[in-house]
Design a protein around this motif. Structure first.
Motif, PDB file in Angstrom:
ATOM      1  N   MET A 121      17.962  -4.985  17.747  1.00 33.55           N
ATOM      2  CA  MET A 121      17.609  -3.793  18.833  1.00 33.55           C
ATOM      3  C   MET A 121      18.208  -4.191  20.013  1.00 33.55           C
ATOM      4  N   GLU A 122      19.359  -4.591  20.487  1.00 32.76           N
ATOM      5  CA  GLU A 122      19.418  -4.988  21.559  1.00 32.76           C
ATOM      6  C   GLU A 122      21.256  -4.377  21.297  1.00 32.76           C
ATOM      7  N   LEU A 123      20.982  -3.940  20.510  1.00 36.01           N
ATOM      8  CA  LEU A 123      22.643  -3.025  19.829  1.00 36.01           C
ATOM      9  C   LEU A 123      21.949  -1.896  19.588  1.00 36.01           C
ATOM     10  N   GLU A 124      20.703  -1.903  19.532  1.00 31.21           N
ATOM     11  CA  GLU A 124      21.072  -0.137  19.639  1.00 31.21           C
ATOM     12  C   GLU A 124      20.269  -0.170  21.598  1.00 31.21           C
ATOM     13  N   VAL A 125      20.578   1.746  21.399  1.00 31.03           N
ATOM     14  CA  VAL A 125      20.391   1.978  22.575  1.00 31.03           C
ATOM     15  C   VAL A 125      18.920   1.902  23.541  1.00 31.03           C
ATOM     16  N   PHE A 126      18.823   1.099  23.490  1.00 27.55           N
ATOM     17  CA  PHE A 126      17.470   1.555  24.580  1.00 27.55           C
ATOM     18  C   PHE A 126      17.168   1.959  26.064  1.00 27.55           C
ATOM     19  N   ASP A 127      16.366   2.317  26.457  1.00 29.52           N
ATOM     20  CA  ASP A 127      17.483   3.008  27.932  1.00 29.52           C
ATOM     21  C   ASP A 127      16.383   1.928  28.847  1.00 29.52           C
ATOM     22  N   ARG A 128      16.921   0.726  29.815  1.00 20.14           N
ATOM     23  CA  ARG A 128      16.807  -0.073  30.290  1.00 20.14           C
ATOM     24  C   ARG A 128      15.737  -0.204  31.190  1.00 20.14           C
ATOM     25  N   ASP A 129      15.681   1.361  31.815  1.00 19.45           N
ATOM     26  CA  ASP A 129      14.971   1.405  33.143  1.00 19.45           C
ATOM     27  C   ASP A 129      13.333   2.306  31.525  1.00 19.45           C
ATOM     28  N   ALA A 130      13.311   2.293  30.766  1.00 15.35           N
ATOM     29  CA  ALA A 130      12.051   2.275  29.970  1.00 15.35           C
ATOM     30  C   ALA A 130      11.359   1.725  29.397  1.00 15.35           C
ATOM     31  N   VAL A 131      12.906   0.193  29.501  1.00 15.66           N
ATOM     32  CA  VAL A 131      12.056  -1.158  28.709  1.00 15.66           C
ATOM     33  C   VAL A 131      11.419  -1.725  29.441  1.00 15.66           C
ATOM     34  N   LYS A 132      11.646  -1.844  31.135  1.00 17.57           N
ATOM     35  CA  LYS A 132      11.561  -2.238  31.852  1.00 17.57           C
ATOM     36  C   LYS A 132       9.987  -2.899  32.511  1.00 17.57           C
ATOM     37  N   ASP A 133       8.720  -1.676  31.767  1.00 19.40           N
ATOM     38  CA  ASP A 133       7.778  -2.204  32.298  1.00 19.40           C
ATOM     39  C   ASP A 133       7.034  -3.184  30.676  1.00 19.40           C
TER      40      ASP A 133
END
Ligand SMILES: Nc1ncnc2c1ncn2[C@@H]1O[C@H](COP(=O)(O)OP(=O)(O)O)[C@@H](O)[C@H]1O
Ligand SMILES: [Mg+2]
Length: 291
Positions: A121-133
């Motif tokens: 998962m870390e290698l796929e691009v998740f938006d950092r701010d989308a994951v923050k919460d």
């Protein structure tokens, strides 16, 4: 419902004892107080999860956990599945939490294991701010679930790097706990981690930070001269960072000695006798610091 106190154990350095300390604290708190404790393994290396899955001989699998773990993967009830649901854009965070997501080690010590998918998962691009919460919302679900107990403490074993998940934990936890070892890297590493925490977490307020020494070398029950020297060094780094930057980093008085018996703490299910008191002491200091 009351919210639990949340504590994240981190350090960028591997091998300092993050996993061991998180486990021992969880074990001691749940065994010697009325508190209910929930442990999260957020490291894709899965040390804690594997240790729990292994019996004392380090070979055969703990059957009850293994069966439960496989079912949770099959039913898509792992931490990865939760994050996957959460990160889908424009969707309601539909992830009911119960004992198919949380494993009951004992009545008062519960556990959310890691899965290998976290690594990819870390290698796929998740938006950092989308994951923050993510962690904040997940904890909200856990706190509000009528099927789950009301936890007093939630402890997170974090990976030795700034992953999306650690970012999500660090931006909502009450305390960041940093174990260091008595060596040349202790003060340099502490400086590095305090600076990067500040850079990474801003503009959100930084949680309180507690640094303490693990694997302290002892002589006659007290830290050796050398270990004491490194303690003073790290303490100075914490003081300077707290003065210069807008953070609250404290070097804790409690320390954990180096004891080989700790290796069996997870796999044989208990903190060795000689380490119970040091962990109780550390625990009391943490509670005081959080109050
Ligand atoms: N207080 C201690 N005394 C002796 N060995 C320790 C102590 N704490 C941790 N260890 C050992 O150090 C190694 C690394 O610990 P671990 O908890 O896996 O570190 P991390 O999670 O930071 O990578 C393990 O073999 C563990 O048993
Ligand atoms: Mg670890």
């Amino acid at each position: 419902m009351k919210s639990p106190k949340t504590i994240a154990t981190i350090n960028f350095k591997g091998g300092v004892g993050k996993t061991t300390v998180t486990w021992c604290l969880g074990d001691v708190i749940s065994a010697f107080s009325d508190s209910k404790v929930l442990l999260f393994d957020l490291d894709a290396q899965m040390s804690l999860t594997q240790a729990i899955a292994l019996n004392e001989d380090g070979y055969s699998l703990e059957a009850r956990f293994q069966k439960w773990y496989e079912a949770s993967i099959e039913r898509k009830k792992t931490i990865f599945d939760a994050l996957d649901k959460f990160a889908r854009p424009a969707q309601h965070f539909d992830f009911p939490v119960g004992f198919d997501f949380i494993y009951q080690l004992t009545d008062t010590l519960h556990f959310v294991p890691s899965v290998e998918d976290l690594y990819w998962m870390e290698l796929e691009v998740f938006d950092r701010d989308a994951v923050k919460d993510f962690i904040r919302r997940l904890l909200g679900k856990i706190t509000n679930s009528p099927k789950l107990p009301s936890y007093d403490y939630v402890l997170f074993d974090c990976p030795p790097s700034f992953t999306l998940l650690s970012y999500s934990v660090l931006s909502c936890c009450d305390l960041i706990l940093i174990p260091v070892n008595p060596d040349y890297f202790a003060s340099k590493g502490t400086n590095l981690i305090l600076n990067s925490l500040k850079m990474r977490i801003e503009p959100f307020p930084l949680p309180q930070i507690g640094v303490f020494m693990n694997k302290t070398k002892t002589w006659g029950g007290a830290p050796t001269k050398e270990s004491s020297f490194y303690m003073r060094e790290v303490s100075r780094v914490c003081d300077n960072a707290s003065k210069a930057e807008n953070i609250r980093a404290e070097f804790l008085d409690s320390w954990i000695p180096e004891r080989v018996g700790v290796k069996r703490a997870i796999t044989s299910g208990g903190v060795p006798k000689e380490l119970v008191d040091p962990f109780k002491k550390l625990w009391n200091e943490i509670v005081g610091y959080l109050a």
